[in-house]
Design a protein around this motif. Structure first.
Motif: not given
Length: 388
Positions: A138-143
């Motif tokens: 999971t990543t929030f870099v692109a959220s």
């Protein structure tokens, strides 16, 4: 462990408010060498559906859009169940910090069973994390920030929390995780001779999911690369079959003055359980069992893009779009296979302080099913959040 690295030129307050990352505790004390903190927020969400039921007051569901074949008419929803509370500690142990977090909220699917729900429960020391927290895939870099609790389809990897053992070394993290699997069902559910085809109830796992993620920043550019491998298996006692499923994503964000651009792409073969919002109420199906009793994997792909404009220190404008596509595989397959989902959001967020947020958002949802039927819905959401 709970202090995330800052991404350059990203409105981290808005992201924290929108997707649930936590900020510094308002209630903090020292007990011996241990720092103890209490944090959380109270939140109210209100949603107005223009034509069809699009989900709960907290978030939209493609499954609800699909089931609202007739015009439902205007519909108002309101909820405070996204509100949450968390407790954390930090203690120096043998030259490294021992951090623990326990956090929960009152959210439930479709807001129909409010109860206290465990979100995070983990400890971390010297790069070793054990417990339940965001999947390493999971990543929030692109959220891009949304008021909708789920947000943009394809906007990250798995997109939720799982039990895991993780080791982080610099920017690289690897984990063994609770494996997630979903078998699509056969339409008639049987084979010649009257025997029943295995379904999702027969899915088992012999090994954990294995994930690898690398996340870093270069100047104003932040990026995340990740992959996951997991076993697909069913066992009815009399017959069984096993295959492997794989998934990968690449995401990034880039800040240009008051503007932040974000994007992510996914590819999956037999790992659509890790393709965010590719199903009806969450993620899609990984495989199905054919009439010969063999597992057949399903391919999937997805992508999302968004832009944020910091209008002023207290106002931000965010727009995002995402889609997912899970192959049908066989005309006899139903459920979360052969589904194409897409949604889009535009919102304005006002943060008069780091502990206050008010926002209004327009959301659009569209799903295309295996039989070619297309359904869509749109809504307006208003939210108020008070953090401590």
């Amino acid at each position: 462990m709970w202090n995330n690295k800052k991404a350059p030129l990203i409105n981290m307050t808005a992201i924290a408010l929108a997707i649930g990352s936590t900020s510094a505790s308002a209630l903090e004390t020292e007990v011996g060498e241990t720092t103890v903190g209490l944090y959380g927020y109270a939140r109210l969400n209100m949603a107005y559906n223009f034509d069809r039921d699009a989900g709960s007051a907290n978030e939209g569901y493609f499954g609800e859009v699909e089931r609202s074949e007739g015009k439902v008419g205007d519909q108002f929803q309101i909820s405070a169940t996204q509100s949450r509370i968390g407790f954390r500690t930090s203690t120096p142990v043998d030259g490294s910090m021992l951090d623990t977090v326990i956090e929960g909220d009152f959210w439930s699917y479709n807001d129909d069973n409010p109860r206290f729900r465990l979100r995070h429960a983990y400890g971390s020391w010297n790069g070793i994390l054990a417990g339940q927290t965001w999947s390493n895939y999971t990543t929030f870099v692109a959220s891009t920030p949304t008021l909708d609790f789920f947000g943009t389809a394809g906007g990250n990897g798995y997109g939720s929390r799982v039990a895991q053992l993780r080791y982080t070394m610099g920017h690289l993290s690897m984990a063994v995780e609770d494996p997630k699997a979903q078998l699509a069902e056969n339409i008639d559910g049987s084979v010649p001779g009257g025997a029943s085809l295995p379904d999702n109830d027969d899915a088992v796992s012999s090994i954990p999911a294995l994930s690898l993620r690398y996340e870093d920043s270069i100047g104003d550019f932040s990026y995340s690369l990740a992959g996951i491998a997991r076993q697909l298996k069913y066992d009815t006692g009399s017959e069984k079959d096993t295959k492997m499923g794989y998934g990968a994503f690449a995401g990034g964000s880039y800040g240009i003055g008051p503007v932040t651009l974000r994007g992510i792409v996914h590819a999956s073969e037999g790992a659509n359980s890790y393709l965010y919002l590719s199903g009806d109420f969450f993620n899609g199906a990984d495989a199905y069992v054919d009439t010969d009793g063999k597992l057949q994997t399903l391919s999937g792909n997805g992508a999302a893009a968004g832009v944020s404009l910091q209008l002023s220190p207290k106002y931000s404008l965010n727009a995002s779009y995402g889609y997912t596509d899970v192959d049908l595989g066989d005309t006899s397959v139903q459920g979360n296979a052969g589904r194409k989902n897409q949604n889009a959001f535009v919102n304005v967020m006002w943060t008069p302080s780091e502990r206050l947020m008010y926002g209004i958002e327009y959301g659009y949802f569209e799903t295309e099913l295996a039989d070619g039927r297309e359904e869509d819905a749109s809504r307006v959401m208003v939210a108020a959040q008070y953090s401590f």
